[in-house]
Structures are given as C-alpha cells and as structure tokens.
Design a protein around this motif. Structure first.
Motif, PDB file in Angstrom:
ATOM      1  N   ALA A   1       0.816  -1.209   0.000  1.00 46.05           N
ATOM      2  CA  ALA A   1       0.000   0.000   0.000  1.00 46.05           C
ATOM      3  C   ALA A   1       0.852   1.263   0.000  1.00 46.05           C
ATOM      4  N   PHE A   2       2.043   1.198   0.589  1.00 44.89           N
ATOM      5  CA  PHE A   2       2.811   2.427   0.789  1.00 44.89           C
ATOM      6  C   PHE A   2       4.162   2.428   0.078  1.00 44.89           C
ATOM      7  N   SER A   3       4.825   1.288  -0.001  1.00 47.77           N
ATOM      8  CA  SER A   3       6.211   1.276  -0.472  1.00 47.77           C
ATOM      9  C   SER A   3       6.402   0.404  -1.705  1.00 47.77           C
ATOM     10  N   SER A   4       5.388   0.270  -2.531  1.00 52.12           N
ATOM     11  CA  SER A   4       5.496  -0.608  -3.694  1.00 52.12           C
ATOM     12  C   SER A   4       6.565  -0.127  -4.664  1.00 52.12           C
ATOM     13  N   ASP A   5       6.834   1.191  -4.684  1.00 51.61           N
ATOM     14  CA  ASP A   5       7.835   1.713  -5.607  1.00 51.61           C
ATOM     15  C   ASP A   5       9.253   1.295  -5.201  1.00 51.61           C
ATOM     16  N   TYR A   6       9.394   0.752  -3.988  1.00 45.02           N
ATOM     17  CA  TYR A   6      10.687   0.240  -3.542  1.00 45.02           C
ATOM     18  C   TYR A   6      10.787  -1.267  -3.720  1.00 45.02           C
TER      19      TYR A   6
ATOM     20  N   VAL B   1      14.991   0.215  -9.593  1.00 42.67           N
ATOM     21  CA  VAL B   1      14.355  -0.208 -10.847  1.00 42.67           C
ATOM     22  C   VAL B   1      13.163  -1.064 -10.453  1.00 42.67           C
ATOM     23  N   PRO B   2      11.935  -0.543 -10.574  1.00 43.11           N
ATOM     24  CA  PRO B   2      10.761  -1.242 -10.026  1.00 43.11           C
ATOM     25  C   PRO B   2      10.351  -2.450 -10.838  1.00 43.11           C
ATOM     26  N   PHE B   3       9.854  -3.465 -10.129  1.00 43.80           N
ATOM     27  CA  PHE B   3       9.285  -4.632 -10.787  1.00 43.80           C
ATOM     28  C   PHE B   3       7.896  -4.325 -11.355  1.00 43.80           C
ATOM     29  N   LEU B   4       7.170  -3.437 -10.680  1.00 39.39           N
ATOM     30  CA  LEU B   4       5.773  -3.181 -11.034  1.00 39.39           C
ATOM     31  C   LEU B   4       5.642  -1.945 -11.917  1.00 39.39           C
ATOM     32  N   ASN B   5       4.582  -1.924 -12.674  1.00 39.19           N
ATOM     33  CA  ASN B   5       4.284  -0.784 -13.546  1.00 39.19           C
ATOM     34  C   ASN B   5       3.688   0.337 -12.692  1.00 39.19           C
TER      35      ASN B   5
ATOM     36  N   ASP C   1      -0.322  -4.971 -18.068  1.00 38.62           N
ATOM     37  CA  ASP C   1       0.130  -3.711 -17.479  1.00 38.62           C
ATOM     38  C   ASP C   1       0.559  -3.838 -16.029  1.00 38.62           C
ATOM     39  N   PHE C   2       0.679  -5.057 -15.508  1.00 37.08           N
ATOM     40  CA  PHE C   2       1.023  -5.207 -14.093  1.00 37.08           C
ATOM     41  C   PHE C   2       2.526  -5.041 -13.863  1.00 37.08           C
ATOM     42  N   TRP C   3       3.345  -5.742 -14.666  1.00 38.37           N
ATOM     43  CA  TRP C   3       4.791  -5.654 -14.503  1.00 38.37           C
ATOM     44  C   TRP C   3       5.346  -4.466 -15.281  1.00 38.37           C
ATOM     45  N   ASN C   4       6.483  -3.997 -14.853  1.00 37.05           N
ATOM     46  CA  ASN C   4       7.151  -2.858 -15.484  1.00 37.05           C
ATOM     47  C   ASN C   4       7.602  -3.249 -16.898  1.00 37.05           C
ATOM     48  N   PRO C   5       7.002  -2.669 -17.942  1.00 37.38           N
ATOM     49  CA  PRO C   5       7.360  -3.073 -19.313  1.00 37.38           C
ATOM     50  C   PRO C   5       8.770  -2.631 -19.718  1.00 37.38           C
ATOM     51  N   GLU C   6       9.329  -1.671 -19.001  1.00 34.96           N
ATOM     52  CA  GLU C   6      10.652  -1.149 -19.324  1.00 34.96           C
ATOM     53  C   GLU C   6      11.714  -1.634 -18.343  1.00 34.96           C
TER      54      GLU C   6
END
Length: 332
Positions: A192-197, A211-215, A273-278
């Motif tokens: 909920a809070f730190s998904s970007d990490y 480098v995030p796993f998620l989009n 669109d769930f995983w980071n495409p890049e």
C-alpha cells in the motif's frame, strides 16, 4: 475420568480464553463434590458420572449460563482473541507504513513532504480495511458458532454425545495463525505504501534509485484488489484461530479461499500492465547490466519466466495448505 475431561473441555472451549482455566478448575471441583455426595469417592461408576453431568446440563447450556446470553457482534468466547489479533494487525500495518516512510525519507530527504502525504493516505486507506477484515472474520466465526449453539440448546443430550478432546495434531496453534496474520498485514502495509521500492536497488557509491518490478503507471488500479486478496488471507487465518482445530468444514473453506485468491492472483499478474514493461531497459540504463552481455540475457530470461514461476510456487503453497488441512482434519 475421560468423560469428565471431555465435558469440561466442551464447556470451557465456549468461554473467553482468560476464564477457561478458572472455570475448568471450578467445574471439576463441583463435579467431584457432587459425585462424592452421591456415591462416595471409592465407588464411582461411569453411570454415576453420566447422571451428574446430566444434572449439570449440556455443555452448550452451561457455557451460556457462565457467559450470559447478551447479543454481541464479537462475543466473550472470541473477544480476547479478536482484540489480540486486531492490535497485532493495526500495529503491524502502521509500523510497516511508518518504516517505509522513514526509509524513503532517509534515502531522499528532499521529498519528505510528498512521502508524509503518501503515508497519511496509506494509513487512511489501509487501517480501516485491516480493521474491517479482522472484525468481519471474527463476526463470521461468532455467527457460525452462535447458530450451532442455538441448534443444540434445548435438545436432549447424553454424556456419550460429548466429542473427544481433539488430537494435538488437529489443533491449530494460536501462534501459527497469528504469524500468518502478521505476514499478510506486512504485505498490506508494504504494497500500500512502499510498492515503488519493490525492485532492484541500485547503488553507485551511494543509493541512486530503484528499478521497479511493477508498472508504476497502472499499479494504483490493482492496489485495491491486491489488498482485498491479502484481506482474504487474514480472513482465513482468523477462521483458523476461531476454530482452534482442523475440521473438514474449515478445510473446505480454506480450499475455497485459496482457489479464489489463486484465480485473482493469476488474473492480476498475467495482466499486460502489471509488470514494469521497461524493466530490462531501465536496468541497463542504471548500469546494472549491459545490453548484449551474458548477464543481460540471463536476467532477461529470468524476467520473462517470473510470472510462470510465481504461479507455480503459489499453486504449490496453496494446494499444500488445503491438503494439509484435510490430512489433519482426518486425525481423531
């Protein structure tokens, strides 16, 4: 005698945790006094024990007398466990969000205001949901137990109807259920809070980013469903805590919850669109791997197969959870 032990167990299991030992001692003393008054200590027969227990009434009705018959959303039988679990869930979620805020602030102190606002939003979103799931789970346990007690109250019963004290292998330890609840609460707080990490941390003399796993562009649309899934996990563990032992009914509920969770997880992580495409490009730009190198090819292969292996591991874990429940429910 075994019949007395079974009777006391049947009564005290329907009472609050804090009262069980005292009432068990009191009830055992009462039964012994009644037997001594009736036949004397030396001449006790199984039929005498049955007569005394019939005189005391059925375990459900005696437990109702100890407990009172007031209406509760969460009754005394479950209230102690409910408060314990609720405290744990709220503390873990709050602590997880707070720790995430501290880490973000330490790594990037300039953006502290943005992180603080995100923390408040996460607390407002996550805490009511954690409270609701926990309360909902125990309310279901309370209602199902209340219906069962009502069905039995007023019916004729015999001491021979007393269920055996369950084998230790069938019993569900409180610590196991609480550990499961903590696990799900930590994930709720983190996602909920730190998904970007949630990704590959890059250090070049110092921390330079993740480098995030998620989009990050679409993750917000999945967040509510993800929290609901972990909420189902909390529901499952709360039901285990309420039941206290494995039964076929609990095993079936576990299968249903696991099947729904599995289907939802497969649907989410298979989404385009769930995983980071890049991810691979960003990994190369961060200097972690070099395009065309052997390391790049290996990481790229692992990344392409990530969803497949996550699904395999989840299926194995959830199937084993259900099978283990049925195996333990069969034990006498």
């Amino acid at each position: 005698m075994e019949t007395i032990d079974r009777y006391i167990y049947a009564v005290t299991q329907k009472l609050p945790q804090a009262q069980r030992k005292d009432i068990a001692d009191e009830l055992r003393g009462l039964i012994e006094d009644m037997l001594e008054e009736r036949v004397g200590i030396a001449n006790i027969k199984e039929s005498d024990v049955e007569d005394v227990l019939l005189e005391l009434d059925s375990p459900n009705e005696l437990a109702e007398k100890y407990r009172g018959t007031k209406k509760y959303l969460i009754g005394p039988e479950l209230f102690d466990s409910y408060i314990l679990v609720l405290k744990i869930v709220l503390i873990v979620v709050s602590a997880g969000i707070g720790i995430g805020f501290l880490i973000q602030t330490i790594l990037d102190p300039i953006s502290i205001l943005d992180y603080f606002i995100d923390m408040i939003v996460s607390l407002v979103t996550s805490l009511p949901m954690a409270f609701g799931w926990t309360t909902f789970s125990f309310a279901i346990g309370e209602r199902s137990g209340e219906v069962k007690r009502k069905d039995l109250i007023g019916q004729e019963w015999k001491p021979s109807d007393l269920p055996p004290i369950p084998d230790e292998k069938r019993q569900i330890k409180r610590g196991e259920s609480i550990a499961g609840i903590i696990f799900y609460a930590i994930f709720i707080a983190f996602l909920a809070f730190s998904s970007d990490y949630f990704g590959i941390w890059v250090f070049q003399d110092e921390f330079t980013g993740v480098v995030p796993f998620l989009n990050e562009q679409t993750y917000g649309s999945y967040l509510m469903f993800i929290i609901l899934l972990f909420g189902f996990g909390i529901l499952k563990e709360c039901l285990k805590l309420v039941s206290g032992k494995w039964t076929y009914k609990l095993a079936i509920v576990t299968i249903i919850v696991n099947a729904v969770s599995m289907a939802a997880i497969v649907f989410i992580i298979n989404g385009p669109d769930f995983w980071n495409p890049e991810f691979m490009n960003e990994l190369a730009e961060a200097g972690v791997v070099t395009v065309g190198s052997e390391a790049f090819d290996i990481v790229n292969k692992v990344w392409d197969q990530l969803t497949f292996w996550i699904i395999i591991l989840l299926v194995i874990g959830l199937v084993w959870d259900a099978v283990d429940g049925f195996i333990k429910a069969r034990k006498k």
